[in-house]
Enzyme design. Structure first.
Site, PDB file in Angstrom:
ATOM      1  N   GLU A 192      -0.316   7.190   2.537  1.00 18.14           N
ATOM      2  CA  GLU A 192       0.153   7.933   1.370  1.00 18.14           C
ATOM      3  C   GLU A 192      -0.336   9.375   1.390  1.00 18.14           C
ATOM      4  OE1 GLU A 192       0.287   9.714  -2.570  1.00 18.14           O
ATOM      5  OE2 GLU A 192      -1.533   9.228  -1.441  1.00 18.14           O
ATOM      6  N   ASP A 226      -5.542   4.366   2.545  1.00 16.05           N
ATOM      7  CA  ASP A 226      -5.853   5.564   3.321  1.00 16.05           C
ATOM      8  C   ASP A 226      -6.432   6.627   2.389  1.00 16.05           C
ATOM      9  OD1 ASP A 226      -3.139   5.989   2.223  1.00 16.05           O
ATOM     10  OD2 ASP A 226      -3.255   7.893   3.299  1.00 16.05           O
TER      11      ASP A 226
END
Length: 451
Positions: A156, A92
């Site tokens: 994250e 991500d």
């Protein structure tokens, strides 16, 4: 780089790595599904899963984590009786901010001036590619001498804790003798660095209300309490005159022992405008690695364009507080909330809400894995000695892993050196760093297996 078969293999694989990174960067995998389609993150997760399967990983799974995102897991069996190493990265990315401000499109990997530009190129899709390169180099030169687990996180950057909660619920999944977190970076390009401390983080949303509705500033301004003005006063209370963070009850005087950060180099790395002072006191390393730091991430109030002459009835902000090792993030969050509430003026109604949190981290640098990595770095970076540095950012999963597996050794390396400009416009990765760190990781796995 001195010639050796692993290094030669990585060099030969670099064009393939660039093509793969371009494919991965093309996914707009921001784990904020109010801004970007969930399908983009799912596409990136499936890409990583397919890449692991192509490298003979077994038990490959796209895991649905409690925060509504996905993490990708795979296991590559090594020789019988071998140690187990967990390799971590996240797919991500941060939002691209102002896409028009990018020199080239953020989700198109573009080579320019010896670097590869694109959102996530360094943080941390490049970390996924780094792990793949290291494993491919070993497979081409005698095989992978350890059992390898790979975990690629899907949220994250949002700090929503999906993988942390999943790991706690399935503690056997990520168990390993050593864990390499591929989400840090060298102190500067060409200087091999292992990150040994991380600041934790807490996020708090503060809302201030003073009126039932906005009022005409000519008719009521001067006596009617302005919620935006109250919020500004509250936020200003979080800093001393020199810019140091001042949260009531939070000690600001800690010092850093280790690699120092030259002030002029920091100004250059941070691209501080000429004539603008740095904030805080103490050394730069003290300020960014060893002390708390507050940042106002956003304010909800009327934009300048279209603003009306009104006294504002309500305003809110999102405040981030970075906390150094030795400070409990949950306690820091309570102190921040109490400070915001205590410093709200005029009897205004104030509410605070914690919206994210991660604990700080300190590694044990005396472990055998650090010696194995130092020897690998010396080969990958001839003439350089591995350095220990702190990092101001947070990787909440580190503390979860340290708590679940207290005997595991944890090392933080990665591609996010200062020139990478992670989280900013024109993020990029140095292909030379990708090459060297992939060599270092491969040699580390070999050294660690032999140790």
């Amino acid at each position: 780089m001195s010639s050796n078969p692993v290094a030669e293999t990585v060099a030969a694989l670099l064009p393939r790595a660039q093509a793969e990174l371009a494919e991965l960067v093309a996914f707009k995998s921001v784990a904020d599904f109010a801004q970007f389609p969930k399908s983009e993150s799912e596409g990136a997760a499936n890409w990583v899963a397919d890449a692991l399967r192509a490298e003979d990983f077994v038990d490959v799974a796209v895991l649905d984590t409690p925060d509504g995102t996905q993490s990708v897991y795979g296991y590559l069996p090594g020789p019988e009786g071998a140690k187990t190493v967990l390799l971590y990265a996240h797919y991500d990315v941060q939002p691209p901010l102002d896409e028009a401000a990018w020199t080239t499109p953020p989700f198109e990997l573009t080579e320019r001036d010896g670097r590869w530009y694109g959102r996530g190129a360094a943080d941390c899709k490049g970390g996924v590619i780094m792990h793949l390169l290291a494993l491919r180099a070993l497979k081409a030169n005698g095989g992978v001498p350890v059992h390898v687990k790979v975990i690629a996180e899907g949220s994250e950057e949002m700090g929503t804790g999906g993988l942390e909660r999943y790991a706690e619920q399935h503690p056997e999944l990520l168990e390993a003798d050593t864990i390499i977190i591929g989400d840090a970076g060298n102190f500067r390009v060409g200087l091999p660095t292992v990150t040994t401390t991380l600041r934790g983080m807490t996020l708090v949303r503060v809302q201030i209300d003073t009126l039932q509705g906005n009022l005409h500033s000519g008719q009521f301004g001067g006596a009617a309490p302005d919620a935006l003005a109250a919020l500004i006063r509250v936020l200003d209370s979080l800093r001393a005159a020199d810019g140091s963070t001042t949260v009531d009850g939070l000690a600001p005087e800690a010092g850093w022992e280790g690699l120092e950060y030259d002030e002029e180099q920091f100004r250059k790395d941070a691209k501080v405008l000429d004539g603008v002072e740095l904030i805080g006191d103490g050394s730069v390393a003290d300020r960014i690695w060893a002390r708390p730091a507050v940042t106002v991430l956003g304010i909800d109030c009327p934009p300048v364009v279209g603003a009306t002459p009104s006294v504002q009835a309500g305003a809110r902000a999102l405040v981030s507080l970075r906390v150094p090792p030795g400070v409990d993030a949950a306690e820091a969050s309570k102190l921040l909330q109490a400070h915001l509430e205590a410093h709200t003026p005029w009897g205004a109604r104030v509410s605070t809400e914690p919206v994210g949190q991660g604990q700080p981290f300190r590694a044990d640098t005396s472990s055998p894995a650090y010696q194995a990595m130092a020897e690998a770095m010396a080969v990958a970076y001839p003439g350089e000695t591995m350095q220990y540095a702190g990092q101001g950012g947070s990787i909440p999963l580190c503390n979860t892993l340290a708590s679940l597996y207290p005997q595991a050794e944890i090392l933080l390396i990665g591609l996010s050196e200062p020139e990478a400009q992670i989280h900013a416009v024109d993020e990029s990765v140095s292909p030379e760093e990708l090459e060297r760190l992939s060599v270092a990781e491969a040699l580390f796995l070999r050294n660690y297996a032999a140790g």
